[in-house]
Scaffold this active site. Structure first.
Site, mmCIF file in Angstrom:
data_model
loop_
_atom_site.group_PDB
_atom_site.id
_atom_site.type_symbol
_atom_site.label_atom_id
_atom_site.label_comp_id
_atom_site.label_asym_id
_atom_site.label_seq_id
_atom_site.Cartn_x
_atom_site.Cartn_y
_atom_site.Cartn_z
ATOM 1 N N HIS A 186 19.092 -43.166 -55.521
ATOM 2 C CA HIS A 186 16.973 -42.501 -55.056
ATOM 3 C C HIS A 186 16.975 -41.549 -54.067
ATOM 4 C CE1 HIS A 186 17.464 -45.969 -51.969
ATOM 5 N NE2 HIS A 186 18.437 -45.308 -52.373
ATOM 6 N N CYS A 235 10.341 -41.401 -54.889
ATOM 7 C CA CYS A 235 11.671 -42.371 -55.554
ATOM 8 C C CYS A 235 10.904 -41.863 -57.251
ATOM 9 C CB CYS A 235 11.934 -43.741 -55.492
ATOM 10 S SG CYS A 235 9.960 -44.685 -55.217
ATOM 11 N N HIS A 245 9.395 -48.846 -55.191
ATOM 12 C CA HIS A 245 11.089 -48.289 -54.954
ATOM 13 C C HIS A 245 11.421 -47.903 -56.609
ATOM 14 C CE1 HIS A 245 13.362 -45.742 -52.736
ATOM 15 N NE2 HIS A 245 14.402 -46.712 -52.918
#
Length: 217
Positions: free
Chosen positions: A179, A116, A167
């Protein structure tokens, strides 16, 4: 008994031409279009010779070739007149979507596998904004933005496997964000209102401030 199994169908990937064969007979034998068979083997004529080896399916691209092709595509887009006239946030999202379906890999930072934070670092780098490598460090930079004030191009952060920001994704507007997803195992688009992300949302950070009219909730 009676249990139906799904199996991967396999067949020959190459065929060695036998005496008496012709291109049409070979194509029919393997249920192929003649022109496709010729294109795969880079031949223009209908002539084939005994002992000649023909490909029955395209050879897969090597990882190096895939990376090269992707880099060339991004370079071509970057140098196009159209993108030069776009706002930075629009350019950012254009590049972000070019990575869709690229495989997820924890710790990865290439198109063969990316996580990510490497993903957002790569995308932002394409519009000239340098970000740290990890989500934890990225969260320490930029302008703080709450959920109701998010604009297209903002980063959205979540607390997932750790107590710190672990994240990150890029906000697309209308509660959507893009993402590198470990759940989907690829770069994908999700909704901030999905229960999993809604309860783990930490906040947003803004790095693009020149296009406030692009804000969308």
């Amino acid at each position: 008994p009676g249990h139906v199994l799904t199996v991967k169908r396999t067949g020959p990937k190459t065929y060695t031409v036998k005496k008496g064969d012709n291109i049409y007979r070979i194509a029919k034998k393997f249920n192929m279009d003649v022109d496709d068979l010729k294109d795969i083997n880079l031949i223009d004529s209908d002539d084939v010779k005994a002992g000649q080896k023909l490909l029955l399916e395209p050879e897969p691209e090597t990882e190096i070739q895939q990376a090269k092709n992707f880099a060339e595509e991004i370079k071509k887009i970057s140098e196009s007149e159209e993108i030069m006239n776009m706002d930075m946030s629009d350019r950012l999202i254009l590049f972000a979507k070019k990575f869709l379906d690229i495989p997820y890999k924890f710790g990865g930072n290439t198109i063969m596998g990316i996580d990510c934070s490497a993903y957002v670092q790569r995308v932002y780098g394409l519009v000239g904004i340098n970000l740290p490598r990890s989500a934890r460090l990225q969260f320490k930079e930029g302008e703080v933005v709450d959920r109701d004030s998010l604009s297209i191009g903002d980063l959205v952060f979540f607390r997932t496997y750790a107590s710190f920001p672990s994240h990150v994704g890029i906000y697309l507007g209308n509660d959507l964000f893009i993402h590198a997803s470990s759940a989907d195992k690829k770069v994908s688009i999700d909704n901030l209102k999905t229960p999993y992300y809604f309860k783990r949302f930490l906040g947003g950070k803004r790095f693009i401030t020149d296009t406030p009219e692009k804000a969308e909730k």
